[in-house]
Design a protein around this motif. Structure first.
Motif, PDB file in Angstrom:
ATOM      1  N   GLU A 212       0.904  -1.219  -0.130  1.00 24.24           N
ATOM      2  CA  GLU A 212       0.049   0.175   0.132  1.00 24.24           C
ATOM      3  C   GLU A 212       0.915   1.105   0.079  1.00 24.24           C
ATOM      4  OE1 GLU A 212      -2.844  -0.036   3.218  1.00 24.24           O
ATOM      5  OE2 GLU A 212      -2.694   2.271   3.218  1.00 24.24           O
ATOM      6  N   LEU A 214       0.998   5.574   0.308  1.00 22.73           N
ATOM      7  CA  LEU A 214       0.031   6.631   0.581  1.00 22.73           C
ATOM      8  C   LEU A 214       0.743   8.056  -0.104  1.00 22.73           C
ATOM      9  CD1 LEU A 214      -2.259   7.810   1.851  1.00 22.73           C
ATOM     10  CD2 LEU A 214      -0.984   8.035   3.763  1.00 22.73           C
ATOM     11  N   ASP A 253      -8.491   5.576  -2.226  1.00 18.23           N
ATOM     12  CA  ASP A 253      -8.905   5.101  -1.042  1.00 18.23           C
ATOM     13  C   ASP A 253     -10.490   4.744  -1.055  1.00 18.23           C
ATOM     14  OD1 ASP A 253      -9.362   4.812   1.764  1.00 18.23           O
ATOM     15  OD2 ASP A 253      -7.998   6.225   2.361  1.00 18.23           O
ATOM     16  N   LYS A 256     -12.946   7.029   0.690  1.00 21.49           N
ATOM     17  CA  LYS A 256     -13.229   8.363   0.448  1.00 21.49           C
ATOM     18  C   LYS A 256     -13.567   8.501  -0.945  1.00 21.49           C
ATOM     19  CE  LYS A 256      -9.506  10.084   3.570  1.00 21.49           C
ATOM     20  NZ  LYS A 256      -8.078  10.266   3.611  1.00 21.49           N
ATOM     21  N   ARG A 288      -4.275   6.859  -2.169  1.00 24.20           N
ATOM     22  CA  ARG A 288      -4.025   5.622  -1.671  1.00 24.20           C
ATOM     23  C   ARG A 288      -3.773   4.733  -2.744  1.00 24.20           C
ATOM     24  NH1 ARG A 288      -3.464   4.472   3.865  1.00 24.20           N
ATOM     25  NH2 ARG A 288      -4.466   6.123   4.683  1.00 24.20           N
ATOM     26  N   TYR A 290      -3.049   0.548  -3.900  1.00 20.26           N
ATOM     27  CA  TYR A 290      -2.841  -0.652  -3.582  1.00 20.26           C
ATOM     28  C   TYR A 290      -2.038  -1.262  -4.946  1.00 20.26           C
ATOM     29  CZ  TYR A 290      -5.964   0.467   0.229  1.00 20.26           C
ATOM     30  OH  TYR A 290      -6.677   1.382   1.247  1.00 20.26           O
TER      31      TYR A 290
END
Ligand SMILES: Nc1ncnc2c1ncn2[C@@H]1O[C@H](COP(=O)(O)OP(=O)(O)OP(=O)(O)O)[C@@H](O)[C@H]1O
Ligand SMILES: [Mg+2]
Lengths: 474, 400
Positions: A212, A214, A253, A256, A288, A290
């Motif tokens: 992940e 950020l 994300d 969000k 974010r 992944y």
């Protein structure tokens, strides 16, 4: 001030009437307007334009550097041909004369750069309209990566985490008697080694594993029609037979925004850039991402986030995200033209230094010697990085050591004045469609254009001040 | 106290080589004082340090020892430069500019507003007679034309102090005459002028004071009139006289004073006399110089004697005669012309009138009249110039 301006004006008109300037201008024109018809790149329009931009800007940078050094010939000529007798018997302070010459050269350079910039810009757009894009990818690359100035947000490595884990492992190893009775264990080195291992393992995504990332501060335009780009490079340990790295990306994300997902099949060990909607960036400017090293099920469907799955049987590739910043996010912040202007500004700062350098050399040497000296410094400045590194390793014991230390000190002082040209070379950044930041330009202005140019100009003025202009320099 | 325009005390210039070893002492212990409104002449043979002195006054060279004040300030002070006009010994102009651009550029350096620059440029171009050539690049100019531009740029700031290093070199007789008139005119207007020259007649005409240098040292200096008054002679200056009138004057002098007229000419040669004497004395006294010395004998390898040489001989002798008191003449050993049948064969082949074979002594006596006697030719020239300029001769009535 009027005197400086008068000398500068005179310098510009001399440069315009000088054949050597004409020669350079013709060469530049030939390069800019001829190159696109010769170099076609990899067949894509974006590739052709990028190739054109690299070659033309590098050529402009080099040719203008040489031209600038040659133009300082004006000063040594005026000394040798004695026009200086007329000038120095006018109410013209010597420093104003040197400054006027410098200003004239820089002005002429700026004019030429402006012309070259306009030519390059026009030509790049001409290629874009005259040659149809090869495919959709090419078209997208053209708008997203070529005619773009993108800001680049690199992922922050969780270094604190690495540090803590390394310490813990070290303590555990000690407890477990891993180091035995060895008294020669260097704690610092050992921890540093462990930290490296932690980082490596963080970069490594096992089959079926997730990583992940950020990003903070992604201040892009989040409108629906806008995109951001993701750039990454992956290696597969154990070479994949088809040299393709397969990955699954979930961008945004889910708490969000509406995330965007995609499957990628990308060549191993190469940089890849792909676009995703800008709406994946959250309102608080965080993003974010992944990254999943997915495994295929029996029916060729990717199986996600299933760490308990016996992946060895399915596809035993481990993916390592390679460069120092494993994943980058890029988004448009400015225009192609603005970016070009900033690149040219950085080139101009370099020329400002070279003009000062050439003049300084011409105040003491006759032209052939002066040009040799300034060319040497120019080459040194282009390789400044290597030289700076090499003197770090100076240092020995005894007399030799003292000698080396003294030598090193002198070198360091000289190296402070000699700029590091590559660190202010923005051509590749520009061609990659990345934003040449204003900060960078200001740093270039401060360091190259003000401090280093200032020192050299000051030296030139001083040397010229104490010089008898009627002296014969041979 | 009035500050002199130029004052030097113990001015010395040593040229050193790369290793800082003294090489040439171009100026030695020179004390000069030039006052406001004076026309000052700097004389001396080639390499005697005239240009070096001027360059030091302008801050183009720095003195090794001694002091210089120009308008009471250091020569490197740029503020004084606004009041100085300078014409170097050669015109070093920008080949790529035309005359107008050149003058405009120098005008800018004097911070002259553009309308003043434009006006002065036109006036000066008119004055030096290059108005119609003003659009051409200076690289195409002839030497004298370039010289005229050099003069124009020296005047663009209306200087109080004008420094002219050999202003008349390269100029035609009319230009030379114009420069002389200009210097006199500027002198009358209260400008201070320093000029160096080899043309002693010119210097004598226009200078109030002179300094004669040899080997960087001043050998003699002072007011021109006083320097010249040493001669035990009386000079009568009159407008152009008819030969009969001159003959009658001659008779009057013969009757009254029992003396003969020495010569009838312009008084131009007399400073020359002094100059030659001073240089000769310095040479006899073996004064060190880094400049040119007396020229030596003609080298033997320069071809055999022929008519051309006889003509040159004649010209030289004519010139010598114009010097009443020449230094000891160095007699060049000239090999006798080879005579023999070979020459005759050649001459008959060339189908020319064979000339009588002469030896050296005969040639000296004989005067094979050249087209016009050199002397007459010079005189004729002068009258042509005078009539061209058609100005009343005001040679002697200037600053008394
Ligand atoms: N830059 C220089 N470097 C070395 N020597 C020089 C330099 N300039 C002049 N000299 C020497 O100084 C001496 C005086 O030269 P200068 O030019 O002052 O003579 P001048 O009186 O002007 O002669 P001319 O009548 O030929 O113009 C000469 O011996 C000359 O070689
Ligand atoms: Mg001279």
């Amino acid at each position: 001030m009027t005197s400086i301006w008068a000398v500068a004006r005179h310098m510009v008109s001399e440069a315009i009437r000088m054949k050597i300037a004409m020669f350079f201008i013709c060469l530049l024109a030939l390069l800019i307007f001829g190159l696109p018809f010769v170099a076609r790149g990899d067949g894509t329009v974006s590739g052709a334009i990028q190739a054109f931009l690299v070659y033309s800007l590098s050529a402009v940078s080099l040719l203008m550097a040489l031209l600038t050094l040659f133009m300082s010939r004006s000063l040594s000529d005026e000394l040798v041909q004695r026009q200086i007798f007329f000038l120095m018997t006018k109410p013209l302070p010597r420093w104003q004369y040197v400054l006027g010459k410098w200003f004239g050269i820089v002005l002429f350079d700026a004019l030429l750069l402006l012309l070259a910039g306009a030519g390059i810009c026009g030509m790049a757009h001409y290629i874009a309209v005259s040659q149809p894009p090869r495919d959709a990818l090419d078209r997208q690359k053209l708008t997203d990566q070529v005619f773009a100035a993108r800001h680049q947000a690199a992922v922050e490595l969780p270094t604190k985490l690495f540090e803590r884990a390394a310490r813990e492992r070290y303590e555990r190893r000690k407890e477990e008697g891993y180091y035995g009775s060895r008294g020669d264990v260097n704690e610092k080195e050992e921890i540093a080694k462990l930290r490296m291992e932690e980082e490596q393992s963080w970069r490594t995504v096992n089959p079926g594993g997730t990583r992940e990332f950020l990003f903070q501060n992604v201040r892009c335009d989040r409108s629906a029609d806008k995109t951001i780009q993701i750039r990454y490079k992956a290696m597969a340990t154990n070479y994949p037979p088809d040299e393709i790295v397969r990955s699954y990306w979930l961008i945004g994300d889910p708490e969000k925004v509406q995330p965007y997902q995609m499957l990628r099949r990308d060549a191993h060990d190469r940089f890849h850039t792909f676009s995703v909607p800008a709406g994946t960036v959250a309102e608080d400017h965080t993003l974010r991402i992944y990254f999943l090293n997915y495994v295929l099920s029996a029916d060729q469907q990717p199986i996600l986030v299933d760490l308990d799955h016996p992946y060895e049987q399915v596809r035993p590739f481990v993916i390592r995200l390679e460069p120092t910043t494993p994943v980058e996010v890029m988004f448009g912040v400015g225009s192609f033209e603005g970016n070009l202007v900033r690149v040219l500004a950085l080139i101009l700062f370099k020329l400002m230094f070279l003009a000062a350098l050439g003049l300084a050399a011409s105040t003491v040497f006759s032209f052939p010697v002066a040009i040799l000296v300034s060319l040497t410094v120019y080459v040194l400045a282009e390789f400044r990085g290597f030289i700076g590194e090499s003197i770090q390793y100076l240092g020995a014991e005894g007399l030799e050591g003292m000698f080396q230390a003294g030598f090193g000190l002198i070198l360091r002082v000289i190296l402070f004045v000699i700029p590091n040209f590559p660190s202010f070379d923005a051509v590749n950044t520009f061609v990659d469609g990345r934003n040449v930041t204003l900060m960078w330009v200001l740093q270039g202005l401060g360091m190259l254009g003000v401090v280093q140019t200032g020192i050299v100009l000051l030296a030139a003025c001083l040397m010229f001040h104490f010089r008898e202009v009627s002296e014969v320099s041979i | 106290m009035i500050i002199p325009v130029v004052q030097t005390v113990g001015l010395t210039k040593l040229f050193k080589d790369f290793w800082r070893r003294a090489k040439v002492e171009a100026v030695k212990n020179l004390n000069l004082e030039i006052h406001r409104g004076e026309v000052f002449g700097l004389l001396g043979p080639n390499g005697s340090g005239k240009s070096t002195t001027i360059k030091m006054l302008l801050g183009l060279l720095y003195p090794t020892r001694g002091q210089i004040a120009v308008f009471g300030r250091a020569p490197t002070d740029v503020a004084t430069k606004a009041r100085i006009g300078f014409l170097p010994e050669e015109s070093y102009l920008y080949r790529f500019l035309n005359a107008r651009e050149t003058l405009d550029y120098y005008g800018r350096l004097f911070h002259l507003p553009s309308h003043v620059r434009r006006e002065r440029t036109e006036r000066l171009l008119e004055m030096v007679g290059l108005k119609h050539e003003a659009r051409r690049r200076l690289g195409e100019y002839s030497k004298g034309m370039a010289r005229r531009i050099g003069l124009a740029q020296a005047l663009i700031n209306d200087p109080d102090f004008l420094i002219l290093d050999e202003p008349t070199t390269g100029l035609d007789p009319i230009g030379t005459r114009q420069i002389k008139d200009l210097i006199r005119e500027l002198g009358n207007r209260g400008k201070t002028i320093l000029l160096s020259s080899h043309l002693l007649a010119d210097v004598e005409d226009v200078c109030d004071r002179v300094s004669i240098l040899y080997g960087g040292q001043q050998r003699q200096g002072g007011r021109v009139k006083e320097l010249l008054r040493q001669t035990e002679r009386t000079q009568i200056i009159a407008p152009r006289l008819a030969p009969e009138t001159i003959e009658r004057i001659r008779n009057v002098i013969r009757l009254e004073e029992e003396k003969d007229l020495i010569e009838v000419s312009s008084p131009a040669e007399r400073l020359e006399t002094i100059f030659l004497r001073i240089v000769h004395e310095a040479q006899v006294a073996n004064v060190a110089t880094s400049g040119a010395r007396a020229s030596g004998a003609m080298p033997d390898f320069l071809g055999p004697r022929d008519e051309g040489e006889a003509l040159v001989d004649e010209l030289v002798r004519a010139a010598d005669r114009r010097v009443p008191e020449p230094g000891p003449v160095e007699v060049a050993e000239v090999p006798a012309a080879p005579t023999g049948p070979a020459d005759d064969v050649l001459e008959s082949l060339l189908a020319r009138e064979p000339e009588p074979v002469r030896d050296g002594s005969e040639a000296e006596e004989e005067k094979p009249a050249p087209p016009a006697g050199p002397r007459e030719a010079i005189e004729a020239d002068r009258s042509v110039i005078d009539s061209l300029l058609s100005e009343p001769d005001k040679r002697s009535d200037h600053r008394d």
